[in-house]
Design a protein around this motif. Structure first.
Motif, PDB file in Angstrom:
ATOM      1  N   HIS A 159      42.943  36.833  42.244  1.00  0.00           N
ATOM      2  CA  HIS A 159      42.410  35.539  42.686  1.00  0.00           C
ATOM      3  C   HIS A 159      43.202  35.192  43.949  1.00  0.00           C
ATOM      4  CE1 HIS A 159      40.675  31.643  42.676  1.00  0.00           C
ATOM      5  NE2 HIS A 159      40.887  31.271  41.431  1.00  0.00           N
ATOM      6  N   ARG A 192      44.622  36.378  36.184  1.00  0.00           N
ATOM      7  CA  ARG A 192      44.517  36.955  37.535  1.00  0.00           C
ATOM      8  C   ARG A 192      45.346  36.181  38.542  1.00  0.00           C
ATOM      9  NH1 ARG A 192      38.131  35.736  37.306  1.00  0.00           N
ATOM     10  NH2 ARG A 192      38.175  33.473  37.267  1.00  0.00           N
ATOM     11  N   ARG A 253      46.995  29.312  31.375  1.00  0.00           N
ATOM     12  CA  ARG A 253      46.151  29.176  30.181  1.00  0.00           C
ATOM     13  C   ARG A 253      45.953  30.546  29.542  1.00  0.00           C
ATOM     14  NH1 ARG A 253      40.384  29.962  29.753  1.00  0.00           N
ATOM     15  NH2 ARG A 253      40.398  30.683  31.909  1.00  0.00           N
TER      16      ARG A 253
END
Ligand code: ASP
Ligand code: CP
Length: 332
Positions: A159, A192, A253
């Motif tokens: 990302h 990511r 998360r």
């Protein structure tokens, strides 16, 4: 930028330059696929332009730097921040956006392939922001595209625009990056954002701590490649031993959607929760970051702590994405 950033699809960029565009930018016409394509000079350029963007937004809100440019947002996975900050970024720069936020209502639902979808959308727009559940999908899209592809998350892969805004945030909040101890907590296997951020941090002199349940450890191939770059890394199961030395606590998360076995997810969800009590053991000058969304890893009582930087981090996303669009579309 290095060879990975060669023209989209390996092609040379357009020979004809629309009036007013600058060709000296190393970003012009380039896809943004992985953080590996950036060096320190690139980051300095992006951050300088992002600061200018922030100043302009504060002063005038919107301006016509990219008037006439059309961006496509193509999202095969849910998003709030990445999707809407790219919309805000192109619109504040005077451009417009084709928004495909739910591919179930596009011809993807009829079975259209990613390459054909990209070929279609690039014929209507100047760049495509792509989020997709498959690792490598952004590179695949770029190999079929003549316009820049911006990777907005390729499954558990990377990302890169998030890592840019993360490092920008660390720089703005802490005043430096070199010399910091950065602790990444949570889902380091599928996350990511931590994959991109840790890679990009090898450009700096930092120490990395990884805190996760064993089954969510940082991929060993990534740890090995960071070790080759000379980045000191240490792995833990508990936060307590490393919190007092931590300058940046990067919470993530547990990526529910990546688990094949939901019972395994249930085992590890809720392993770590940051509360005001947790932060009592942290430095006075440190920051807590999170790419968001959070689903319980940081209690809402932490939000008023001045060390909670995650909402400022999220806002920085728009300035960094404005900078990237201006650089890639040649007008920074
Ligand atoms: N929004 C980030 C991502 O798409 C982090 C997350 O979803 O947990 O990777
Ligand atoms: N940080 C991030 O990528 O958020 P979204 O998933 O909401 O885009």
């Amino acid at each position: 930028m290095n060879a990975m950033a060669s023209g989209p699809g390996g092609r040379t960029v357009s020979r004809h330059l629309p009036f007013g565009e600058k060709r000296d930018s190393r970003f012009y016409g380039q896809s943004i696929l992985s953080v590996s394509q950036f060096d320190q000079v690139d980051l300095a350029t992006i951050f300088e332009v992002a600061r200018e963007m922030r100043a302009m937004v504060e002063r005038v809100g919107s301006f016509d730097l990219l008037k006439g440019k059309v961006l496509t947002n193509l999202f095969y996975e849910p998003s709030t921040r990445t999707s809407s900050s790219f919309v805000a970024a192109i619109e504040r720069l005077g451009g417009s956006v084709i928004q495909i936020n739910n591919v179930r209502f596009s011809s993807v639902a009829k079975g259209e392939s990613l390459p054909d979808t990209i070929r279609t959308l690039e014929s209507y727009s100047d760049a495509i922001v792509l989020r997709h559940p498959e690792k490598g999908s952004a590179a695949l899209a770029a190999s079929h595209a003549t316009k820049p592809i911006i990777n907005a998350g390729d499954g558990p892969g990377e990302h890169p625009t998030q890592a840019l805004l993360d490092i920008f945030t660390i720089r703005e909040e802490m005043g430096r990056i070199d010399g910091l101890t950065i602790t990444m907590l949570g889902d380091l296997k599928y996350g990511r954002t931590v994959h991109s951020l840790s890679r990009l941090l090898t450009l700096y002199d930092v120490r990395l701590n990884y805190v996760s349940p064993k089954i969510l450890s940082m991929p060993s191939s990534l740890v090995e490649s960071l070790a080759k770059e000379g980045t000191p890394q240490n792995e833990y199961r508990e936060l307590e031993p490393v919190l007092p030395e931590t300058d940046v606590l990067y919470v993530t998360r547990v990526q529910k959607e990546r688990f094949e076995n939901q019972a395994e997810y249930e085992q590890v969800r809720g392993t770590y929760v940051i509360t005001p009590e947790t932060l009592a053991a942290a430095k006075e000058k440190m920051i807590v970051m999170h790419p968001l969304p959070r689903v319980g890893e940081i209690s809402m009582e932490v939000d008023t702590d001045p060390r909670a930087a995650y909402f400022r981090q999220m806002e920085n996303g728009m300035y960094v994405r404005m900078a990237l669009l201006a650089l890639v579309l040649g007008k920074a």
